[in-house]
Design a protein around this motif. Structure first.
Motif, PDB file in Angstrom:
ATOM      1  N   ALA B  82       1.030  -1.380   0.117  1.00 13.11           N
ATOM      2  CA  ALA B  82       0.053   0.009   0.063  1.00 13.11           C
ATOM      3  C   ALA B  82       0.813   1.009   0.036  1.00 13.11           C
ATOM      4  O   ALA B  82       0.533   2.270  -0.561  1.00 13.11           O
ATOM      5  N   ASP B  83       1.937   1.316   0.780  1.00 11.97           N
ATOM      6  CA  ASP B  83       2.924   2.315   0.666  1.00 11.97           C
ATOM      7  C   ASP B  83       4.107   2.436  -0.390  1.00 11.97           C
ATOM      8  O   ASP B  83       4.676   3.466  -0.364  1.00 11.97           O
ATOM      9  N   ARG B  88       1.996   1.702  -6.621  1.00  8.38           N
ATOM     10  CA  ARG B  88       1.205   2.685  -7.055  1.00  8.38           C
ATOM     11  C   ARG B  88       1.002   3.355  -8.364  1.00  8.38           C
ATOM     12  O   ARG B  88       0.103   3.488  -8.971  1.00  8.38           O
ATOM     13  N   GLU B  89       2.450   3.501  -8.751  1.00  6.30           N
ATOM     14  CA  GLU B  89       2.532   4.151 -10.079  1.00  6.30           C
ATOM     15  C   GLU B  89       2.289   2.981 -11.231  1.00  6.30           C
ATOM     16  O   GLU B  89       1.464   3.509 -12.145  1.00  6.30           O
ATOM     17  N   ASP B  96      -4.468  -0.194  -4.391  1.00  7.39           N
ATOM     18  CA  ASP B  96      -5.824   0.001  -4.025  1.00  7.39           C
ATOM     19  C   ASP B  96      -6.378  -1.130  -2.885  1.00  7.39           C
ATOM     20  O   ASP B  96      -6.732  -0.971  -2.055  1.00  7.39           O
ATOM     21  N   ALA B  97      -6.048  -2.289  -3.491  1.00  8.57           N
ATOM     22  CA  ALA B  97      -6.612  -3.451  -2.986  1.00  8.57           C
ATOM     23  C   ALA B  97      -5.743  -3.588  -1.530  1.00  8.57           C
ATOM     24  O   ALA B  97      -6.487  -3.999  -0.399  1.00  8.57           O
ATOM     25  N   ARG B 107      -2.950  -5.294   7.993  1.00  5.87           N
ATOM     26  CA  ARG B 107      -1.964  -5.041   6.873  1.00  5.87           C
ATOM     27  C   ARG B 107      -0.714  -5.175   7.129  1.00  5.87           C
ATOM     28  O   ARG B 107       0.307  -5.641   6.125  1.00  5.87           O
ATOM     29  N   ASN B 108      -0.085  -5.022   8.439  1.00 10.12           N
ATOM     30  CA  ASN B 108       1.206  -5.101   9.125  1.00 10.12           C
ATOM     31  C   ASN B 108       1.621  -6.594   9.036  1.00 10.12           C
ATOM     32  O   ASN B 108       2.670  -7.094   8.800  1.00 10.12           O
ATOM     33  N   GLY B 109       0.640  -7.451   9.252  1.00  7.42           N
ATOM     34  CA  GLY B 109       0.685  -8.853   9.411  1.00  7.42           C
ATOM     35  C   GLY B 109       0.740  -9.834   8.272  1.00  7.42           C
ATOM     36  O   GLY B 109       1.555 -10.662   7.928  1.00  7.42           O
TER      37      GLY B 109
END
Lengths: 159, 289
Positions: B82-83, B88-89, B96-97, B107-109
């Motif tokens: 996500a980061d 992203r590009e 997004d997902a 999301r961290n796990g």
């Protein structure tokens, strides 16, 4: 079944312990090591009462086997206060009535503390997104968001 | 709540993980544990042994290659994806997902390789992978192979990743003229997708040259929506095209393809799929609304 010797650091203290493979991290913290701050809520990875930091990132400690955390640096809510003196975040939860029954509070504090490290001036919406993984069954979210916002303000003034 | 007993092995390399899987009948891989552990608690799965690959080094890299693709290591967490500026590009639908999945600690796990190999039909990344026509790079006792997204999802919690195979990376082809995105309607109880739609479109600004649209959550198995794709391809970039295409959302799916549960009936999910397909198309196309 087999048992495994693991070592973890919790709030800066080194521990060695023996666990069955199926022992959850939250169970090891609470029952083997006595860190009862992380609570067991839904046990399904939804409620976030068991949220701790592992190697700097929040996870839900009911959704990880303890044996997987061998060698990890773990931080629990017990590590937030400094020698009995509450952190700014903890003081603001108290000040803003950010807890009612208190069961979700350890997880809320760990999520909020982690979030504020990287977000100095968050919007209320960003705060709400940050605690999305922590459910408050007292539904006291407004005051929790107030407390986190007030913490960001206070820490900002101190910078 | 404890799971059933199991034996635990930690792999120090991909090769050792493959060996351990071969040595222990019924063994499962575990990394983030976010797919498997909850199902072990409920008894839906009860593997006699787990092979832990969570501490393997070098499997979490997110890289862009010159050959027109990006590679996302199997142990990259959803938070890292996500980061990621690269994701992203070049693969916005996957970004997004990942950012819509679960909540911050989840999301961290959780990791992407496990997510896709697990094949949970309610999860978000499958629709993105299908729309982006990504593939999994896997290694097993017979060596390495590639599994295309179209071949991956065989049924609920059933994927083409074999019992003795380990996913090492997710590869996504890139196209500078394409746009993509993922739109989620969250199940308020579970946080999984009640309906999730991934879209990938290549346009010359006036005409849609190529379209790939996929669903997760609404159907028992993540799937491409060929009816929508056929309507989009060759059509003008317009509100009329989007409306007409979204109306085809359910047409290429079998009647029993839709999930029915306490949150939404199959008929309602099919209805929502039309709405969310339309919104997903508006999200990525520069028209109206």
């Amino acid at each position: 079944m087999s048992e495994h010797n693991i070592s973890v650091t919790v709030n800066g203290t080194h521990h060695e312990l023996t666990v069955e493979p199926r022992t959850l991290l939250v169970s090891a913290l609470r029952e083997e090591l006595g860190y009862t701050g992380a609570n067991v809520g839904c046990e399904t990875g939804r409620c976030g009462a068991c949220t701790v930091r592992v190697d700097g990132e929040t996870i839900k400690s009911c959704t990880r086997f303890a044996v997987q955390s061998d060698g990890a640096e773990i931080e629990t809510v017990e590590g937030l206060a400094d020698d009995g003196e509450l952190s700014t975040l903890q003081e603001q939860f108290q000040e803003n009535h950010g807890l009612q029954c208190g069961y979700c509070t350890p997880g809320m504090l760990m999520s909020a503390d982690t979030f504020l490290r990287e977000n100095e001036d968050p919007s209320r919406e960003e705060i709400r997104d940050a605690i999305e993984g922590n459910l408050c069954r007292c539904t006291g979210y407004h005051n929790i968001v107030d407390a986190i916002e007030a913490t960001a303000d206070q820490l900002g003034e101190q910078r | 709540m404890y799971t059933n007993d199991f034996d635990y092995y930690r792999a120090d390399s991909v090769g050792e993980a493959v060996e351990l899987l071969g040595d222990h009948d019924g063994a499962e891989l575990v990394a983030g544990a976010h797919g498997l552990l909850p199902r072990m608690k409920t008894g839906d799965e009860s593997p006699p042994a787990l092979v832990d690959i969570g501490q393997l080094n070098g499997l979490d890299a997110i890289e862009s290659s010159d050959g027109g693709s990006i590679s996302v290591g199997a142990l990259a967490t959803h938070a890292e994806i996500a980061d990621s500026e690269i994701v992203r590009e070049h693969a916005a639908a996957l970004a997004d997902a990942a950012s819509e999945l679960g909540d911050p600690p989840v999301r961290n796990g959780g990791t992407i390789g496990g997510n896709l190999a697990h094949g949970d039909p309610r999860s978000d990344p499958p629709a993105a992978l299908l729309a982006l026509e990504g593939s999994l790079e896997v290694r097993g006792s017979d060596g390495e192979r590639t599994i295309d997204a179209a071949e991956l999802f065989e049924g609920p919690f059933e994927t083409a990743v074999a019992d003795d195979e380990i996913v090492t990376a997710v590869r996504i082809p890139t196209d500078d003229d394409a746009v993509s995105g993922y739109r989620k309607r969250r199940d308020p109880l579970s946080g999984y997708a009640m309906v999730g739609v991934g879209v990938w479109l290549r346009t010359d600004d006036e005409t849609i040259e190529a379209a790939r649209v996929a669903v997760t959550g609404a159907t028992t198995t993540p799937a491409r929506l060929s009816g929508v794709e056929d309507e989009l391809e060759g059509s003008a970039v317009s509100e009329e095209t989007i409306t007409a295409a979204a109306a085809e959302a359910g047409t290429a799916l079998d009647a029993d393809a839709f999930v029915s549960d306490v949150q939404a009936s199959a008929e309602y999910r099919e209805h929502l799929l039309t709405i969310d397909t339309e919104r997903a198309l508006y999200d990525v196309l520069d028209v109206g609304q």
